[in-house]
Design a protein around this motif. Structure first.
Motif, PDB file in Angstrom:
ATOM      1  N   ARG A  10     106.494 -40.380  40.324  1.00  0.00           N
ATOM      2  CA  ARG A  10     107.084 -41.682  39.999  1.00  0.00           C
ATOM      3  C   ARG A  10     107.228 -42.540  41.256  1.00  0.00           C
ATOM      4  NH1 ARG A  10     111.994 -39.591  36.092  1.00  0.00           N
ATOM      5  NH2 ARG A  10     110.756 -39.183  34.228  1.00  0.00           N
ATOM      6  N   SER A  11     107.658 -41.924  42.352  1.00  0.00           N
ATOM      7  CA  SER A  11     107.813 -42.677  43.596  1.00  0.00           C
ATOM      8  C   SER A  11     106.471 -43.215  44.075  1.00  0.00           C
ATOM      9  CB  SER A  11     108.438 -41.785  44.668  1.00  0.00           C
ATOM     10  OG  SER A  11     108.562 -42.479  45.889  1.00  0.00           O
ATOM     11  N   LYS A  27     105.287 -46.218  42.039  1.00  0.00           N
ATOM     12  CA  LYS A  27     105.952 -47.488  42.346  1.00  0.00           C
ATOM     13  C   LYS A  27     105.178 -48.263  43.410  1.00  0.00           C
ATOM     14  CE  LYS A  27     110.642 -45.969  41.186  1.00  0.00           C
ATOM     15  NZ  LYS A  27     111.989 -45.639  41.735  1.00  0.00           N
ATOM     16  N   ASN A  83     102.874 -51.491  42.790  1.00  0.00           N
ATOM     17  CA  ASN A  83     103.301 -52.892  42.735  1.00  0.00           C
ATOM     18  C   ASN A  83     102.770 -53.698  43.909  1.00  0.00           C
ATOM     19  OD1 ASN A  83     104.755 -54.921  41.337  1.00  0.00           O
ATOM     20  ND2 ASN A  83     106.392 -54.790  42.842  1.00  0.00           N
TER      21      ASN A  83
END
Length: 489
Positions: free
Chosen positions: A370-371, A374, A377
């Motif tokens: 998940r990190s 991110k 973006n």
């Protein structure tokens, strides 16, 4: 098939009928022309950007004009009409309003409303900007970098100390001309075209642009990456403390990871699937006990893709150019496909795709994934730099001029980020600059009245009226808070 002779010739209209039609057409054209309104060029108050005043006042509040004067110095003749600091300020306004092509900058020459709001008597011609960039040297690039650093330092002082993640990436800028330093490198769209490669670093989440480099198109991602990371560290305000860095394939440099370990930072880099990684995947496939589904590793599955089709395995990896082995998490995603044989027998087959992440973070595979995701973006931020501020437009022959103008656009980007986060309603804080310009800033209007009774008249728009009311309220609150912060500093 032989065509048959037919007699379908149109009947000849009489002279009277043709005359009636001609008179009817003349009357129709006359009625259309009556609807035309006369055009005059005597409106000395109109502006294409009715709400640019908020950006102008925000720039004054944060002391941007003083920052430019303190950092940017150029020897000019005594009779020079435009000081260097003012030309930089005008270029920032052009970038904020979207006039990033030199030929488009002349639009502000014939915008009296803009000149009233900003308090300028005349606006430079685009040739003045070209000549100005031509007079600058590499020392002025250092001045612009220092200007951006101190701008971010002022922003950082308005908040609390915080840990930040740095996202690093690069992008290909295709060139159509004979620009200095252009080379043929990887170009996914225009194969064989010369290009630049722009390397950028953003603050994760809030999106401030910390660093920007323009390199030849064939530059490898790891070339001088450690120097780039050290420059990022030097440019960060003291209130922003690096927690970790993230990057895509091509940035997993041993020297950078060793430096991060020395500084106590975390790092998350994606690894390209080269020989050593492929060997590790093959070994894990031969030993299925190493694989565990993400649901086994972590209970809070929240995304549709984080189901039992995903599995992960921890394994130490030592690449050939690394000094030591590091933790690598390999992710496996299952794909079910159907295959039909010649005798129409349909079989369900399972295939796998893999990705590898090297890290020193003490995270389980699911939070780690998940990190890393991110980081994606940053692609949106790069697109905003390209489409909103035209960083991909490098029309000058000199590499230095292109780099100087790119840094001016980068400063404009950070001014707009601060402006959005401080004054915009919640619904617009994450919008890109194109949306902010279209819906808030570049709204045609008139600057009317004089003195304390001067105001801006816009077309009726209840939605925009609510946005403007929010901006006015937040601007007053920000002014009071910013003054007290500056006094304490």
């Amino acid at each position: 098939m032989v065509p048959q002779a037919t007699n379908h010739a149109p009947e000849q209209k009489t002279r009277r009928e043709r005359r009636i039609e001609i008179l009817a057409d003349r009357r129709r054209i006359k009625q259309i022309m009556k609807k035309l309104r006369p055009v005059t060029f005597d409106n000395n108050t109109v502006t294409e950007a009715g709400n640019f005043q908020f950006l102008a006042r925000f720039k004054e509040l944060i002391g941007l004009d003083a920052l430019i004067e303190d950092h940017f110095h150029l020897e000019q003749k005594a009779n020079c009409v435009y000081p260097a600091s003012k030309l930089v300020d005008h270029l920032l306004d052009c970038a904020l309003l979207g006039h990033t092509r030199f030929s488009h900058m002349n639009a502000l020459q014939s915008d009296p409303g803009y000149q009233i709001v900003t308090g300028v008597d005349r606006f430079p011609d685009e040739s003045t900007f070209r000549g100005f960039l031509g007079k600058l040297s590499w020392s002025h690039l250092i001045q612009l970098v220092a200007l951006n650093r101190d701008l971010l330092a002022r922003k950082a002082r308005t908040g609390e100390k915080r840990l930040v993640w740095i996202d690093i990436d690069d992008t290909v800028i295709t060139l159509f001309g004979e620009q200095e330093g252009a080379t043929n490198g990887y170009n996914p769209r225009y194969h064989g075209r010369p290009s630049y490669k722009i390397r950028v670093a953003f603050i994760a989440g809030s999106g401030e642009l910390i660093h920007l480099q323009v390199n030849p198109g064939n530059t490898n991602g790891m070339k001088d990456l450690l120097s780039f990371v050290k420059e990022i560290e030097a440019m960060l305000p003291p209130e922003w403390i690096i927690e970790g860095i993230r990057a895509d394939c091509g940035f997993a440099d041993d020297a950078v990871m060793a430096y991060a370990e020395e500084r106590g930072w975390q790092y998350i880099f994606k690894l390209p699937k080269k020989a050593t990684v492929k060997k590790a995947i093959a070994y894990l496939e031969q030993h299925p006990a190493f694989w565990e589904t993400l649901s086994e590793k972590q209970e809070d599955i929240t995304f549709a893709t984080e189901d039992d089709r995903w599995a992960a395995a921890d394994i130490p990896i030592l690449l050939t150019n690394w000094e030591k082995a590091r933790r690598c998490v390999i992710y496996r995603e299952a794909h079910e496909t159907e295959r039909t044989t010649d005798d129409q027998l349909t079989m369900a087959l399972t295939t796998y795709s893999f990705q590898a992440i090297v890290t020193n973070a003490d995270l389980k595979p699911l939070p780690l994934l998940r990190s890393y995701n991110k980081r994606a973006n940053i692609e949106n931020r790069i697109d905003e730099l390209k489409e909103g501020y035209a960083v991909e437009q490098n029309s000058q022959h000199s590499l230095l001029r292109n780099l100087l103008f790119s840094w001016i656009k980068a400063i404009a980007y950070n001014v707009m980020v601060w402006f959005k986060q401080t004054l915009m309603p919640e619904s617009l804080k994450r919008c890109e600059v194109q949306t902010i310009r279209r819906s808030v800033i570049r709204v045609p209007g008139n600057v009317v009245g004089s003195g304390r009774y001067q105001h801006i008249r816009l077309a009726p728009n209840p939605t925009l009226a609510g946005i403007v009311e929010t901006i006015q309220y937040k601007l007053r609150a920000f002014a009071e808070r910013f003054v007290s912060i500056q006094q304490m500093a």
